[in-house]
Design a protein around this motif. Structure first.
Motif, short mmCIF file in Angstrom:
data_model
loop_
_atom_site.label_atom_id
_atom_site.label_comp_id
_atom_site.label_asym_id
_atom_site.label_seq_id
_atom_site.Cartn_x
_atom_site.Cartn_y
_atom_site.Cartn_z
N ALA A 25 0.83 -1.20 0.00
CA ALA A 25 0.00 0.00 0.00
C ALA A 25 0.87 1.25 0.00
O ALA A 25 0.54 2.25 -0.66
CB ALA A 25 -0.93 0.00 1.21
N ALA A 26 1.98 1.22 0.73
CA ALA A 26 2.89 2.36 0.76
C ALA A 26 3.51 2.60 -0.61
O ALA A 26 3.62 3.75 -1.07
CB ALA A 26 3.98 2.14 1.81
N ARG A 27 3.90 1.52 -1.29
CA ARG A 27 4.46 1.67 -2.64
C ARG A 27 3.40 2.20 -3.60
O ARG A 27 3.67 3.06 -4.45
CB ARG A 27 5.01 0.33 -3.13
N ASN A 28 2.18 1.68 -3.46
CA ASN A 28 1.11 2.14 -4.34
C ASN A 28 0.78 3.61 -4.10
O ASN A 28 0.52 4.37 -5.04
CB ASN A 28 -0.14 1.29 -4.12
N LEU A 29 0.78 4.02 -2.83
CA LEU A 29 0.51 5.42 -2.52
C LEU A 29 1.58 6.32 -3.12
O LEU A 29 1.27 7.39 -3.67
CB LEU A 29 0.43 5.62 -1.01
N SER A 30 2.83 5.92 -3.04
CA SER A 30 3.90 6.70 -3.66
C SER A 30 3.67 6.85 -5.16
O SER A 30 3.89 7.93 -5.73
CB SER A 30 5.26 6.04 -3.41
N ALA A 31 3.21 5.78 -5.79
CA ALA A 31 2.93 5.83 -7.23
C ALA A 31 1.75 6.77 -7.52
O ALA A 31 1.75 7.48 -8.54
CB ALA A 31 2.63 4.43 -7.75
N VAL A 32 0.76 6.78 -6.65
CA VAL A 32 -0.38 7.68 -6.80
C VAL A 32 0.08 9.14 -6.76
O VAL A 32 -0.28 9.96 -7.62
CB VAL A 32 -1.43 7.42 -5.70
N ILE A 33 0.87 9.47 -5.73
CA ILE A 33 1.36 10.84 -5.59
C ILE A 33 2.24 11.21 -6.78
O ILE A 33 2.16 12.32 -7.32
CB ILE A 33 2.14 11.01 -4.27
#
Length: 355
Positions: A272-280
């Motif tokens: 989820a942390a990696r995905n959030l970084s990709a979102v930002i």
């Protein structure tokens, strides 16, 4: 540094200054009351989510959306614009998460992360170093934006530079904000003392505009898109843009905000942390590369047509599409300067971490 409450009771400001300070105090009290108590939330739309249980990556790979709560700044702001874009375009869902936005006063979003009200938030680098020194294990995942502030004066004033404002009253956000701490460091970089050479007044964002409109401060340090609105309204001009000045001095823009979370949450939710970084990453690239997107948010940002044109020119460059490694040296220099000034202790390493 002079707090509004101190100044309102000092008799120094005169009748107009006292009355305006009282208005700002009442406004602050009203905002606090509306915020729902101690958490300083400004119309938060969803409750913070609990850390995902072990094995949640299996659910993510199956296509389920993982809820991730994020503290955004309330009102007309660059972070609010970023959050709105993410939700409106479904960028979060495309990366397997449901970003749940809660809105806070600009100086309360960091506290929301520290107190566990949200999973993630934006964070200023000097504040980050301070809380790490206190033993709070907050980690930066990636950069979001450089300084989006300007030192604004009335158009008919004699001031042409930051140096010209020495000894004068300058209003900005309170000392825990990234706006304030960045001015501490920048002033030192040009041979000045932020608290020693200026009469600094702290105020919430609406109070800053009230101070300069009423003549109770000679300058304000405010952020976008409010600066664009002031320029469009007429009667105001910029004497310094901190990020541009920092770049002249150091060769790189002035970093202000990064995506942050707790180490506990990051380690419990690595995917989820990696995905959030990709979102930002995707959202900041969109705003950086296509400033016309801002027009979709003209009404919620409170921009006139003229202010929109100015904001599109001024705001796109504040978002940082570069990878963390590309700006780490610049952030380190900022923290080194803060360390030399005694604002922070040791510089935490590394600055950015990968889940």
């Amino acid at each position: 540094m002079v707090n509004i409450a101190d100044r309102a009771g000092s008799g120094v400001m005169g009748r107009r200054g006292v009355s305006r300070a009282l208005v700002v105090l009442l406004l602050g009290a009203l905002l606090a009351a509306c915020a729902g108590g101690e958490d300083n939330r400004q119309g938060g739309t969803s409750a913070p989510s609990a850390p995902a249980a072990a094995g949640s990556e299996d659910a993510e790979s199956a296509g389920d959306l993982v809820p991730v709560s994020f503290a955004a700044s309330a009102g007309s702001s660059s972070i609010g614009l970023l959050a709105g874009l993410i939700k409106d375009r479904g960028i979060d869902r495309a990366h397997g998460i449901d970003l749940q936005i809660s809105e806070f006063a600009p100086d309360a979003a960091e506290q929301a992360l520290l107190t566990g009200q949200v999973d993630t938030s934006f964070f200023a680098p000097v504040s980050w170093a301070k809380v790490r020194e206190e033993g709070r294990d907050i980690v930066f995942l990636r950069p979001i934006q450089q300084a989006h502030t300007a030192v604004v004066v009335r158009d008919d004033s004699p001031y042409q530079s930051l140096q010209d404002l020495q000894g004068e009253r300058v209003a900005t956000l309170n000392p825990v904000s990234g706006v304030y701490t960045s001015m501490q460091v920048l002033a030192a970089e040009v041979g000045l003392s932020w608290e020693g050479d200026f009469e600094v007044i702290s105020a919430p964002p609406p109070g800053l505009v009230a101070f300069i409109e009423g003549g109770d401060a000679e300058a304000i340090v405010h952020f976008e898109p409010t600066v664009s609105s002031l320029l469009a309204d007429g009667g105001y001009r910029i004497v310094m843009t901190p990020s541009e000045r920092w770049e002249e001095l150091t060769g790189a823009p002035l970093f202000m905000l990064g995506l942050a979370t707790t180490r506990e949450w990051m380690e419990a939710n690595p995917q989820a942390a990696r995905n959030l970084s990709a979102v930002i990453q995707q959202a900041v690239e969109t705003l950086h590369d296509d400033p016309s997107v801002i027009a979709d948010y003209q009404e919620p940002l409170g921009l006139s047509d003229e202010a929109l044109e100015i904001a599109q020119e001024r705001m796109s460059d504040i978002y940082i599409p570069e990878d963390p490694a590309d700006i780490e040296d610049n952030v380190h220099h900022l923290l080194e300067r803060a360390h030399e000034l005694g604002i922070i202790g040791e510089i935490p390493e590394p600055i950015f971490e990968e889940p």
